[in-house]
Design a protein around this motif. Structure first.
Motif, short mmCIF file in Angstrom:
data_model
loop_
_atom_site.label_atom_id
_atom_site.label_comp_id
_atom_site.label_asym_id
_atom_site.label_seq_id
_atom_site.Cartn_x
_atom_site.Cartn_y
_atom_site.Cartn_z
N ASP A 80 0.81 -1.22 0.00
CA ASP A 80 0.00 0.00 0.00
C ASP A 80 0.85 1.27 0.00
O ASP A 80 0.33 2.36 -0.23
CB ASP A 80 -0.99 0.02 1.18
CG ASP A 80 -0.30 0.03 2.52
OD1 ASP A 80 0.84 -0.46 2.61
OD2 ASP A 80 -0.90 0.53 3.49
N TYR A 81 2.17 1.16 0.24
CA TYR A 81 3.05 2.31 0.04
C TYR A 81 3.10 2.66 -1.45
O TYR A 81 3.32 3.80 -1.81
CB TYR A 81 4.48 1.97 0.49
CG TYR A 81 4.78 2.21 1.95
CD1 TYR A 81 5.62 3.25 2.33
CD2 TYR A 81 4.25 1.40 2.94
CE1 TYR A 81 5.94 3.47 3.67
CE2 TYR A 81 4.56 1.61 4.28
CZ TYR A 81 5.40 2.65 4.63
OH TYR A 81 5.71 2.87 5.96
N ILE A 82 2.94 1.64 -2.28
CA ILE A 82 3.07 1.80 -3.73
C ILE A 82 1.74 2.16 -4.36
O ILE A 82 1.65 3.08 -5.17
CB ILE A 82 3.64 0.52 -4.34
CG1 ILE A 82 5.03 0.24 -3.76
CG2 ILE A 82 3.70 0.61 -5.86
CD1 ILE A 82 5.59 -1.12 -4.13
N TRP A 83 0.73 1.41 -3.99
CA TRP A 83 -0.62 1.71 -4.53
C TRP A 83 -1.60 1.67 -3.37
O TRP A 83 -2.08 0.62 -2.97
CB TRP A 83 -1.03 0.69 -5.59
CG TRP A 83 -1.97 1.32 -6.59
CD1 TRP A 83 -3.06 2.08 -6.32
CD2 TRP A 83 -1.87 1.26 -8.01
NE1 TRP A 83 -3.66 2.50 -7.48
CE2 TRP A 83 -2.95 2.02 -8.54
CE3 TRP A 83 -0.98 0.65 -8.89
CZ2 TRP A 83 -3.16 2.15 -9.92
CZ3 TRP A 83 -1.20 0.80 -10.25
CH2 TRP A 83 -2.27 1.54 -10.75
N THR A 96 1.44 5.87 -6.03
CA THR A 96 2.41 6.87 -5.59
C THR A 96 3.61 6.84 -6.53
O THR A 96 3.73 5.96 -7.39
CB THR A 96 2.88 6.59 -4.16
OG1 THR A 96 3.64 5.37 -4.15
CG2 THR A 96 1.70 6.46 -3.22
N THR A 97 4.52 7.74 -6.34
CA THR A 97 5.73 7.77 -7.16
C THR A 97 6.90 7.06 -6.48
O THR A 97 8.04 7.21 -6.92
CB THR A 97 6.12 9.23 -7.46
OG1 THR A 97 6.40 9.91 -6.21
CG2 THR A 97 5.02 9.96 -8.20
N LEU A 98 6.61 6.28 -5.44
CA LEU A 98 7.69 5.68 -4.66
C LEU A 98 8.60 4.81 -5.52
O LEU A 98 9.83 4.88 -5.42
CB LEU A 98 7.11 4.87 -3.51
CG LEU A 98 8.14 4.28 -2.53
CD1 LEU A 98 7.63 4.35 -1.10
CD2 LEU A 98 8.46 2.83 -2.87
N VAL A 99 8.03 3.97 -6.37
CA VAL A 99 8.85 3.06 -7.17
C VAL A 99 9.72 3.85 -8.15
O VAL A 99 10.93 3.61 -8.25
CB VAL A 99 7.98 2.04 -7.92
CG1 VAL A 99 8.85 1.16 -8.84
CG2 VAL A 99 7.21 1.16 -6.93
N GLY A 106 18.57 4.65 -7.98
CA GLY A 106 19.30 3.40 -8.10
C GLY A 106 18.95 2.38 -7.04
O GLY A 106 19.69 1.41 -6.84
N LEU A 107 17.84 2.59 -6.35
CA LEU A 107 17.40 1.66 -5.31
C LEU A 107 16.44 0.63 -5.89
O LEU A 107 15.54 0.97 -6.67
CB LEU A 107 16.71 2.42 -4.17
CG LEU A 107 17.59 3.33 -3.31
CD1 LEU A 107 16.72 4.16 -2.37
CD2 LEU A 107 18.61 2.51 -2.51
N GLU A 108 16.60 -0.62 -5.50
CA GLU A 108 15.65 -1.65 -5.87
C GLU A 108 14.42 -1.57 -4.96
O GLU A 108 14.52 -1.11 -3.82
CB GLU A 108 16.29 -3.04 -5.75
CG GLU A 108 17.50 -3.24 -6.64
CD GLU A 108 18.22 -4.53 -6.34
OE1 GLU A 108 17.70 -5.34 -5.54
OE2 GLU A 108 19.33 -4.74 -6.87
N VAL A 109 13.27 -2.03 -5.47
CA VAL A 109 12.03 -1.99 -4.69
C VAL A 109 11.39 -3.37 -4.69
O VAL A 109 11.10 -3.93 -5.75
CB VAL A 109 11.04 -0.96 -5.25
CG1 VAL A 109 9.77 -0.93 -4.40
CG2 VAL A 109 11.67 0.43 -5.32
N TYR A 110 11.17 -3.87 -3.48
CA TYR A 110 10.48 -5.14 -3.31
C TYR A 110 9.17 -4.87 -2.57
O TYR A 110 9.17 -4.29 -1.49
CB TYR A 110 11.34 -6.14 -2.53
CG TYR A 110 12.53 -6.64 -3.32
CD1 TYR A 110 12.48 -7.87 -3.96
CD2 TYR A 110 13.67 -5.85 -3.45
CE1 TYR A 110 13.56 -8.32 -4.72
CE2 TYR A 110 14.75 -6.29 -4.21
CZ TYR A 110 14.69 -7.52 -4.84
OH TYR A 110 15.75 -7.95 -5.60
N PHE A 135 1.45 -4.86 -10.13
CA PHE A 135 2.69 -4.32 -9.59
C PHE A 135 3.90 -4.56 -10.50
O PHE A 135 4.96 -3.99 -10.27
CB PHE A 135 2.97 -4.91 -8.20
CG PHE A 135 2.13 -4.30 -7.12
CD1 PHE A 135 2.63 -3.27 -6.34
CD2 PHE A 135 0.83 -4.74 -6.90
CE1 PHE A 135 1.84 -2.69 -5.34
CE2 PHE A 135 0.04 -4.17 -5.92
CZ PHE A 135 0.55 -3.14 -5.13
N ILE A 136 3.74 -5.38 -11.52
CA ILE A 136 4.88 -5.65 -12.39
C ILE A 136 4.59 -5.34 -13.85
O ILE A 136 5.52 -5.32 -14.67
CB ILE A 136 5.33 -7.13 -12.27
CG1 ILE A 136 4.21 -8.08 -12.72
CG2 ILE A 136 5.79 -7.43 -10.87
CD1 ILE A 136 4.64 -9.54 -12.73
#
Length: 574
Positions: A80-83, A96-99, A106-110, A135-136
């Motif tokens: 839910d941080y992402i959507w 959100t624009t977090l990803v 240059g940070l990976e997001v899981y 999400f993908i």
């Protein structure tokens, strides 16, 4: 021993990674000599929770990702941080624009928090595959990984993006047949449910024909209007018992005039709502319009679907009320020119062989016997009797793959093989996405059940209230059993053998000739108050424009209004 000392004793390699919700711990580890390639990840907790090192909330840390860059290779965040999800359990319009912000640094997001047996947001229609794909493969971003309790489903979702999903079903796939249209999204048998079903890739759309008191044929999954309409709030005085149809009391279509039925609203409810609280698309609970049989036939032809399935039940009882179900349906199909060889394939389905016999003179129609009881086998004499009046059979799921009381499949019955050897088509009914309807063998993933009936069982079609889930599977190259990677079907009984679960119940009875042969249809009783044909035709004509299925302009208006409503409020990722 503290965690740092413990980690130093673990034989870490470049194939490992470390995650922690504590910035202090990650800083301490980054200052130590770690194996080359080993990555550190900061794991977020809830937005209002406080991170112990900085004393800041995790939500505020998410707005300053640059501060994490010197310490970690990536972040692990609840989905839910992402959507985000609103209070009504729908996705907000935009993510959100977090990803994208993290990727720019240059940070990976899981993304974390995935489980097939969660109560998913309504946008996903209880299909976990749809959630993973959102999400993908949403056209805006893709996370770098998914943390889930059900890794096979996530893996299958990732496989769907490479190679890309085709626009056509793979050759030889079973037919996708609806029940009430896209009943998982809209109230059953409404204009919106049928439009959504076609858009979602259904091959065959259905109309279970009901009759009003004054002889109007319309589509509805049951003659009892209590669950699928608002009849209980308006016509409570019409509740009656009709034991010939069902054990429970109800408000039946043949007790109301078509004008009275049109005063009702559709209602999206499910058999699971009262016992489990699992609702379907509640914001659209009462949306849509009822559809007459004539409107349904015109809509199906305009959309060039592969076929239509017309279900006719309760004909003997309706005849006692002066309503001729068979003649009404036959006349409507002929008037719409479905008796011609061109156009969609017509499937006539009934649980009454005497009804199917009435359609023998229409060689272009395929007749399907609906066997609603659970059975374990079909004897030879019963098969020969079925072939006299039917080209195929619709069976329940549990007649093909029975389960034990704990919900594990046991064995595959020989019924499908028996019927196929007699050149009879076999449909299975009804497949749903809600995880509570799925045997444990499918790991709360409806796609696995579809793969099982496709490849393990080999049915010719499945009746579903969620056609998009089936369509997504069939249009993916990974549904091809000959590929190196496929979406694996279940092996009936395999999980039962690995558990100490109770054995199966005694097998259900075999289907015999006595179960197949029905009494001849009775003569249609003369109505006490014959309906006026002129009034009936005028009512049907006026309702067609309101339904948005008869003429082009109203259909476009309904489609545009629906599109505006959806785009204004919700992004349907399923």
């Amino acid at each position: 021993m503290n965690m740092e000392d413990f980690i130093r004793q673990v034989p870490l390699t470049s194939k490992h990674c470390l995650s922690s919700p504590e910035i202090g711990f990650l800083k301490a580890m980054s200052d130590r000599k770690l194996p080359a390639g080993l990555k550190l990840y900061f794991a977020f907790h809830g937005k209002d929770a406080v991170e112990p090192t900085t004393k800041k909330t995790y939500g505020s840390i998410a707005s300053d990702l640059a501060a994490l860059k010197p310490i970690v290779a990536g972040i692990v965040v609840p989905k839910d941080y992402i959507w985000p999800v609103d209070k009504s359990n729908y996705l907000v319009a935009q993510p959100t624009t977090l990803v994208t912000d993290a990727h720019k640094l240059g940070l990976e997001v899981y993304a974390s928090g995935f489980a097939n047996d969660n109560v998913l947001v309504y946008n996903y229609s209880y299909d976990p595959m749809a959630e993973y794909l959102n999400f993908i493969s949403n056209g805006q971003f893709s996370v770098d990984g998914l943390i889930t309790d059900f890794p096979p489903t996530a893996t299958d979702a990732i496989s769907k993006t490479d190679p890309p999903v085709s626009t056509l079903s793979m050759a030889g796939q079973p037919l996708i047949i609806t029940r009430g249209g896209a009943y998982g999204v809209y109230a059953p048998s409404t204009d919106l449910a049928y439009k959504r079903a076609v858009d979602d890739g259904a091959d065959v759309i259905d109309c279970s024909v009901q009759m009003s008191q004054d002889g109007v044929a319309f589509c509805m999954i049951s003659p009892d209007l209590t669950a699928s309409t608002t009849a209980a709030t308006i016509f409570v005085d019409r509740i009656t018992d009709v034991k010939e149809i069902q054990e429970e009391s109800g408000i039946f279509s043949f007790a109301l005039s078509w004008d009275e039925i049109q005063t009702l609203q559709p209602q999206l409810s499910t058999p699971y709502e009262k016992s489990t609280g699992l609702k379907r698309n509640p914001l659209f609970r009462n949306k849509g319009k009822f559809v007459t049989l004539a409107q349904f036939l015109e809509f199906a032809r305009s959309k060039s679907v592969t076929g239509i399935l017309i279900s006719l039940d309760n004909a003997p009882y309706l005849a006692s009320k002066g309503l001729d179900l068979v003649t009404t349906v036959t006349a409507a199909l002929t008037k719409a020119q479905y008796d011609k060889k061109s156009g969609p394939q017509v499937f006539i389905q009934s649980d009454d062989t005497s009804v199917l016999a009435k359609f023998k003179n229409f060689p272009s129609y395929k007749r399907i016997l609906s066997i609603k009881e659970e059975i374990s086998s079909v004897n030879k004499a019963a098969v020969e009797e079925i072939k006299k009046n039917a080209d195929g059979v619709t069976l329940t799921r549990y007649s093909i793959l029975p389960t034990n009381p704990q919900g594990f499949t046991t064995v595959e019955t020989p019924i499908v093989e028996t019927l196929h050897s007699a050149n009879l088509t076999v449909f299975v009914s009804t497949l749903n996405n809600e995880y509570i309807t799925l045997a444990f063998d499918y790991f709360a993933d409806p796609t696995v059940e579809i793969a099982t009936y496709t490849h393990t069982v080999g049915v010719d079609g499945f009746v579903t209230e969620y056609p998009k889930t089936a369509s997504r599977y069939q249009r993916n190259p990974c549904s091809d059993i000959n590929r190196s990677y496929i979406i694996l079907p279940a092996r009936p009984g395999s999980l039962l053998n690995e558990t100490r679960a109770a054995p199966a119940d005694p097998p259900k009875p075999a289907l015999t000739v006595q179960d197949v042969v029905d009494s001849p249809l009775p003569e249609v009783a003369k109505p006490k108050d014959p309906p006026s044909k002129q009034k009936q035709e005028a009512s049907t004509s006026s309702s067609s424009a309101a339904a948005g299925l008869q003429s082009t302009a109203p259909a476009v208006a309904v489609a545009v209004a629906l599109l505006c409503f959806l785009t204004a409020g919700h992004n349907w990722g399923s």
